[in-house]
Design an enzyme around this catalytic site. Structure first.
Site, PDB file in Angstrom:
ATOM      1  N   CYS A   4     -23.515 -11.081  -0.075  1.00 20.68           N
ATOM      2  CA  CYS A   4     -22.425 -10.952   1.069  1.00 20.68           C
ATOM      3  C   CYS A   4     -23.316 -11.810   2.198  1.00 20.68           C
ATOM      4  CB  CYS A   4     -22.386  -9.352   1.815  1.00 20.68           C
ATOM      5  SG  CYS A   4     -21.588  -8.401   0.228  1.00 20.68           S
ATOM      6  N   GLY A  54     -27.196  -8.275  -1.338  1.00 19.41           N
ATOM      7  CA  GLY A  54     -27.826  -8.706  -2.554  1.00 19.41           C
ATOM      8  C   GLY A  54     -27.606  -7.410  -3.520  1.00 19.41           C
ATOM      9  N   GLU A  55     -28.370  -7.334  -4.393  1.00 24.59           N
ATOM     10  CA  GLU A  55     -28.005  -6.291  -5.571  1.00 24.59           C
ATOM     11  C   GLU A  55     -29.404  -5.609  -5.772  1.00 24.59           C
ATOM     12  OE1 GLU A  55     -25.302  -6.046  -6.673  1.00 24.59           O
ATOM     13  OE2 GLU A  55     -23.921  -7.844  -6.244  1.00 24.59           O
TER      14      GLU A  55
END
Length: 609
Positions: free
Chosen positions: A2, A83-84
């Site tokens: 994002c 992020g992840e």
């Protein structure tokens, strides 16, 4: 994946010009709309505002941001995150054992509770790529944090009465309290980050704007600003023998790829047919879901005069795709498209930096093609820096007194193209030597380390901390420019720590580069792919590209442009004469002239040179 924006005032007010919170946040978010086409949201209180634009990859329904945790007398905690987090399930279980309750399935809420539980120590518990901002109104404290390698971007500008932050500089510059200014340090960073690709942690091109350095937490409140590192590459004794090391590399890489494949949307793999991407594709192949792979085709042909040893990717990628049974697509780019000034301008705007010519525009083509069907893709970034894949991994390069890749990848003699007085004032060679000296002071060695081992460890450290960040920034900006999340499994920090500390003789035990990686995946790849020599990312060889660049530079000299105030026009004309000779194609110099002019036109910075 994002984009995020925000501002905060520490003295009870807000940065000047922030009266209409929602309007200002929406204006900043608009600059990052490509990073999150699926949803957007804002949150405000009386002294801060947070905004978020979302690419829904995990928990599409429940992962909306900003997220706010009500904490009674301590006041709310508001967070935006990009992020992840690949260990979010484990963290969710651990936090649940402390009595935490969750309303969503995704990683964003896990990050929210992790920050509330562990404070500035939270980033060290997160495994993945991330950047976040956390605002605590009662304490008037803003916390900014970034992942270990700086895979996800985050920058901020301090203003008289607070701070403005965002994923990218262009969004910070949308705030009325911040303006685009270029000073000598910024111009040096702008030039050296592209030629020869050196990224200085924490620095930005724009005066007054800083990046959160990788592996760093920045806390701001009325008492001031405090930055602390939570992770670094440190030496550790390697106790495993070679077979054990090979097996451990395989396991760590398999674990990383498995984690990076987790998503609530389909995941693809960028496949060049080289060792790195082929290893990822082989390890990513699931048992029941089809594997999708893509490669870029620039019509490259092998040339004995090619100093980088480029070799066409297409045949190897297709061989690997057949071997895996993947659904494969070749993305073609033409010289006309790659030299289009409008596309060059788009790439520069996405990157907030000088471009790398068709090296960038072709990657944008590839990412755009991937995004037609996928939101997520795996890429092999980091493997060469980690396993020693470049030809400048030598003791001689380490002793050169500058960044080891500079003598190989000097994309243009910048000094000869700049106005002589400006070149003297900037002293780019001296500045680069000073950056190299400062970078080398960060490197530690175990007692008893041999001079050769120390030299090669230095090369590896510099590549991971100064060269790789340029490539990671490129991948993030161009990927997110089309709404694509690019994941990099080779940068799992446990894998990096282990391989970084393996002795160099293990990394070249078969007399070739990346011996450890080749041995770790030898049973997964067909022999031509396994034995393929290192071939860097392709460049267009069509003569039409040369013609287009020379024509555009000629037109710039005739029509004028802001870059000409910084350049030696006589040197630019000599460059055109070189480009007219069949034996020479100074593409990097021509691209530099065009990129610098386009960058100045786009940002119109106030110059204080």
């Amino acid at each position: 994946m994002c984009g995020m924006v925000g501002f905060a005032g520490f003295a009870g007010g807000v940065p000047e010009g922030t009266e209409d919170f929602s309007l200002k946040l929406k204006g900043m978010l608009e600059a990052l709309s490509c990073r999150g086409p699926d949803a957007s949201g804002v949150w405000t209180d009386d002294s801060a505002g947070l905004g978020h634009t979302r690419l829904a990859v995990v928990d599409p329904v429940g992962g909306r941001q900003p997220m706010v945790l009500e904490r009674g007398s301590r006041g709310p905690l508001a967070v935006v995150f990009t992020g992840e987090i690949y260990n979010h399930a484990q963290l969710r279980a651990e936090l649940g054992s402390f009595g935490r309750r969750f309303a969503t399935r995704g990683d964003s809420e896990v990050v929210l509770h992790a920050i509330d539980t562990w404070g500035v120590h939270a980033p060290a518990r997160l495994e993945g790529m991330f950047a976040y901002a956390a605002w605590e109104p009662v304490a008037r404290r803003l916390t900014l944090a970034r992942d270990r390698f700086g895979i996800k971007p985050l920058c901020y500008a301090q203003v008289d009465d607070g701070v403005v932050f965002a994923s990218e500089p262009k969004a910070v510059l949308e705030h009325p309290a911040v303006s685009a200014r270029l000073d000598p340090d910024g111009l040096r960073e702008l030039l050296l980050s592209a030629h020869p690709m050196v990224k200085t942690p924490g620095r930005s091109v724009f005066a007054g704007l800083r990046e959160v350095a990788p592996a760093t937490v920045v806390s701001m409140d009325p008492r001031g600003v405090r930055a602390s590192r939570y992770w670094s590459l440190t030496p550790a004794e390697h106790r495993d023998d070679l077979p054990t090391t090979v097996a451990r590399v395989r396991q760590l890489l398999q674990d990383s790829v498995s984690g990076h494949m987790a998503a609530d949307v389909p995941v693809s793999v960028l496949l060049s047919g080289g060792l790195d991407s082929s290893a990822l594709a082989a390890l990513a192949r699931p048992g029941t879901v089809p594997l999708h792979t893509l490669t870029v085709d620039l019509g490259t042909r092998r040339s004995d005069g090619d100093a980088m040893g480029r070799d066409p990717d297409g045949p190897y990628a297709e061989l690997m795709a057949r071997h895996l049974g993947s659904t494969h697509r070749r993305v073609r780019s033409t010289a006309a498209a790659l030299s289009d000034p409008a596309r060059r301008a788009r790439v520069g705007r996405l990157r907030d930096a000088l471009t790398l010519g068709d090296f960038d525009t072709s990657l944008l083509d590839l990412f755009g093609a991937v995004r037609e069907h996928f939101k997520v893709t795996l890429a092999g970034d980091g493997a060469d820096e980690l396993f020693g894949g470049y030809r400048w991994f030598t003791p001689r390069a380490a002793a050169s007194g500058t960044f080891p890749w500079a003598t190989v990848l000097e994309r243009a003699d910048l000094t000869r193209l700049l106005d002589p007085a400006l070149a003297a004032a900037l002293d780019l060679p001296g500045h680069r030597r000073e950056l190299h000296r400062a970078a080398c002071t960060e490197i530690e060695h175990l007692p008893g380390t041999s001079p050769e081992e120390a030299a090669l460890r230095r090369v590896s450290h510099l590549n991971l901390t100064r060269f790789l960040p340029c490539l990671l920034d490129r991948a993030d900006r161009l990927g997110m420019g089309v709404g694509l999340e690019v994941r990099v499994p080779f940068l799992d920090h446990r894998l990096v720590e282990y391989v970084f500390n393996a002795p160099w003789r293990f990394k070249t035990f078969d007399g070739r580069e990346k011996s450890l990686l080749r041995a770790a995946v030898a049973d997964l790849l067909p022999p031509p792919v396994l034995e393929r020599r290192k071939s860097p990312y392709p460049l267009v060889r069509d003569p039409a590209y040369r013609t287009a660049l020379t024509s555009q530079v000629t037109r710039l000299l005739a029509d004028g442009g802001p870059a000409l105030d910084l350049l030696d026009t006589a040197a630019v004309r000599r460059l055109l004469l070189e480009a007219g000779a069949e034996s020479r194609f100074p593409r990097e110099g021509l691209e530099l002239v065009l990129d610098l002019d386009q960058w100045l036109r786009t940002y119109r910075p106030a110059l204080s040179l």
